[in-house]
Design an enzyme around this catalytic site. Structure first.
Site, PDB file in Angstrom:
ATOM      1  CB  THR A 117       0.188   1.542   0.666  1.00 53.36           C
ATOM      2  OG1 THR A 117       0.127   0.112   0.690  1.00 53.36           O
ATOM      3  CG2 THR A 117       1.657   1.936   0.661  1.00 53.36           C
ATOM      4  NE  ARG A 136      -0.504  -4.210  -4.309  1.00 54.54           N
ATOM      5  CZ  ARG A 136      -0.617  -3.476  -5.357  1.00 54.54           C
ATOM      6  NH1 ARG A 136       0.081  -3.736  -6.418  1.00 54.54           N
ATOM      7  NH2 ARG A 136      -1.427  -2.478  -5.363  1.00 54.54           N
TER       8      ARG A 136
HETATM    9  P1  ATP Z   1      -2.103  -0.347  -2.821  1.00 52.26           P
HETATM   10  O1  ATP Z   1      -0.595  -0.486  -2.722  1.00 52.26           O
HETATM   11  O2  ATP Z   1      -2.708  -0.066  -1.522  1.00 52.26           O
HETATM   12  O3  ATP Z   1      -2.777  -1.431  -3.579  1.00 52.26           O
HETATM   13  P2  ATP Z   1      -1.868   1.288  -5.178  1.00 52.26           P
HETATM   14  O4  ATP Z   1      -1.810   2.766  -5.317  1.00 52.26           O
HETATM   15  O5  ATP Z   1      -0.615   0.550  -5.521  1.00 52.26           O
HETATM   16  O6  ATP Z   1      -2.365   0.993  -3.719  1.00 52.26           O
HETATM   17  P3  ATP Z   1      -3.126   0.328  -7.629  1.00 52.26           P
HETATM   18  O7  ATP Z   1      -4.451  -0.317  -7.824  1.00 52.26           O
HETATM   19  O8  ATP Z   1      -1.919  -0.400  -8.062  1.00 52.26           O
HETATM   20  O9  ATP Z   1      -3.063   0.720  -6.081  1.00 52.26           O
HETATM   21  O10 ATP Z   1      -3.140   1.736  -8.391  1.00 52.26           O
HETATM   22  C1  ATP Z   1      -4.171   2.681  -8.170  1.00 52.26           C
HETATM   23  C2  ATP Z   1      -4.537   3.365  -9.444  1.00 52.26           C
HETATM   24  O11 ATP Z   1      -3.421   4.078  -9.988  1.00 52.26           O
HETATM   25  C3  ATP Z   1      -4.977   2.457 -10.577  1.00 52.26           C
HETATM   26  O12 ATP Z   1      -6.301   2.009 -10.440  1.00 52.26           O
HETATM   27  C4  ATP Z   1      -4.805   3.375 -11.779  1.00 52.26           C
HETATM   28  O13 ATP Z   1      -5.886   4.276 -11.897  1.00 52.26           O
HETATM   29  C5  ATP Z   1      -3.538   4.147 -11.395  1.00 52.26           C
HETATM   30  N1  ATP Z   1      -2.381   3.511 -12.052  1.00 52.26           N
HETATM   31  C6  ATP Z   1      -1.699   2.426 -11.658  1.00 52.26           C
HETATM   32  N2  ATP Z   1      -0.744   2.086 -12.535  1.00 52.26           N
HETATM   33  C7  ATP Z   1      -0.825   2.985 -13.556  1.00 52.26           C
HETATM   34  C8  ATP Z   1      -0.159   3.208 -14.805  1.00 52.26           C
HETATM   35  N3  ATP Z   1       0.837   2.402 -15.182  1.00 52.26           N
HETATM   36  N4  ATP Z   1      -0.549   4.247 -15.578  1.00 52.26           N
HETATM   37  C9  ATP Z   1      -1.537   5.072 -15.198  1.00 52.26           C
HETATM   38  N5  ATP Z   1      -2.226   4.918 -14.052  1.00 52.26           N
HETATM   39  C10 ATP Z   1      -1.886   3.910 -13.243  1.00 52.26           C
END
Ligand code: ATP
Length: 326
Positions: free
Chosen positions: A129, A175
């Site tokens: 990220t 973020r």
């Molecule tokens: P960035 O920090 O770059 O936005 P990220 O990994 O935090 O990346 P998110 O959109 O928060 O991005 O999460 C990516 C994916 O992880 C989500 O679309 C979902 O499929 C999965 N995910 C996130 N939170 C959960 C949860 N509580 N339970 C199951 N799956 C999850």
């Protein structure tokens, strides 16, 4: 681990430069150690929609220098439901995938943690990220490239800001984390950074003005971390226009520019080291850990810590910026 024969790999959440270098490192290191590798497209969505293919060393040729992710990425709502994860597990098993390497941010690692517990799957995460907001690693994959992109952009804005003697608010990603803003500000000689970690944005702004910011300078640049807690650059500029109308104010939102581009040497090296270490971790029987870099040493950080513990911005950085912007 004797029972792991095939390792699946996916990228999830926001894309970050260096994800390809990580995919390459995981794939090559796995094959080197005698594992089979399967590439899963579009993050968790690909597990649910069964977009899973064999990955050989050639699949990852010539990608170390490319931004984005060849595996594509997605945000997948279905994976947050038990039914979605069950389907994901069935497809994973149909492809005889025994373990997963997940590259993504805190959301992706949260999903990994839940999935690993529910189905007893060994999962290792890599911090991918641009936000640098994962606890337990000095840097995340993509952060250094994004920081360099910010530097490149702000240098150009400085030229026009000083020609017109303007005050620019430049919004950067992150973020709820101020790493890109504070280090971007130091790297560009900006006058200030407004970040969610210190005080309220109003206090930070008023303090800046009271400290006589701009003084003899003919332009001022303030980096603002994009976050509901700072309110963003637009809101701050509106506040200045209202309270301090003497300033000629402008706003630039760098947006998705910050996600693109060829990864820096630092990101390629970090991704390569962490990617190779992910396979070592699985061989050692590690699971539910994120691979991190702590002072140039590889560390295994339990998902629960990586996701939930706040990673503080070093107060020394805040002080350095304050001192150097007089
Ligand atoms: P960035 O920090 O770059 O936005 P990220 O990994 O935090 O990346 P998110 O959109 O928060 O991005 O999460 C990516 C994916 O992880 C989500 O679309 C979902 O499929 C999965 N995910 C996130 N939170 C959960 C949860 N509580 N339970 C199951 N799956 C999850």
């Amino acid at each position: 681990m004797a029972h792991i024969k095939t390792i699946g790999i996916l990228t999830s959440g926001g894309d970050a430069p260096g994800m390809n270098a990580a995919i390459r490192a995981v794939t090559r290191s796995a094959i080197y150690n005698g594992f089979k590798v399967k590439g899963i497209y579009r993050g968790y969505r690909g597990l649910i929609t069964n977009e899973i293919v064999d990955f050989k060393t050639q699949n990852v040729s010539n990608i170390i220098q490319q931004g984005g992710t060849i595996l594509k990425t997605a945000r997948c709502k279905e994976f947050t439901t038990p039914e979605g994860r069950k389907l994901a597990y069935e497809h994973m098993r149909n492809h005889e995938i025994d373990a997963l390497v997940v590259i993504g941010g805190d959301g992706s690692l949260t999903g990994a943690r839940i999935f690993a517990e529910e189905f007893d799957v060994p999962i290792v995460g890599l911090p991918g990220t641009i936000d640098n907001d994962l606890y337990g690693t000095d840097h995340t994959i993509g952060y250094d490239t994004a920081l360099n992109t910010i530097m490149w952009c702000v240098d150009r804005i400085r030229d026009t800001a000083s020609s017109h003697e303007r005050l620019f608010f430049i919004e950067v990603m992150g973020r709820n984390a101020g790493f890109l803003a504070i280090n971007g500000a130091i790297a560009t000689g900006a006058e200030a950074a407004i970040i969610p970690e210190i005080s309220t944005p109003e206090e930070q702004l008023d303090q800046l003005i009271q400290n006589g910011f701009r003084k003899s300078k003919n332009s001022s640049i303030v980096l603002v971390a994009e976050s509901p807690r700072t309110g963003g650059a637009m809101a701050l500029a509106d506040r200045v226009k209202e309270k301090y109308p003497q300033y000629d104010t402008r706003v630039t939102i760098l947006g998705h520019l910050q996600r693109g581009g060829s990864p820096t040497a630092q990101d390629r090296i970090l991704a390569s080291r962490l990617g190779a270490a992910a396979i070592d971790a699985l061989i050692e029987g590690q699971r539910n850990v994120m691979i991190g870099d702590d002072d140039e040493k590889i560390v295994y950080v339990p998902f629960s810590k990586a996701i939930h513990k706040d990673k503080p911005v070093d107060p020394e950085l805040v002080e350095t910026l304050r001192r150097l912007s007089i």
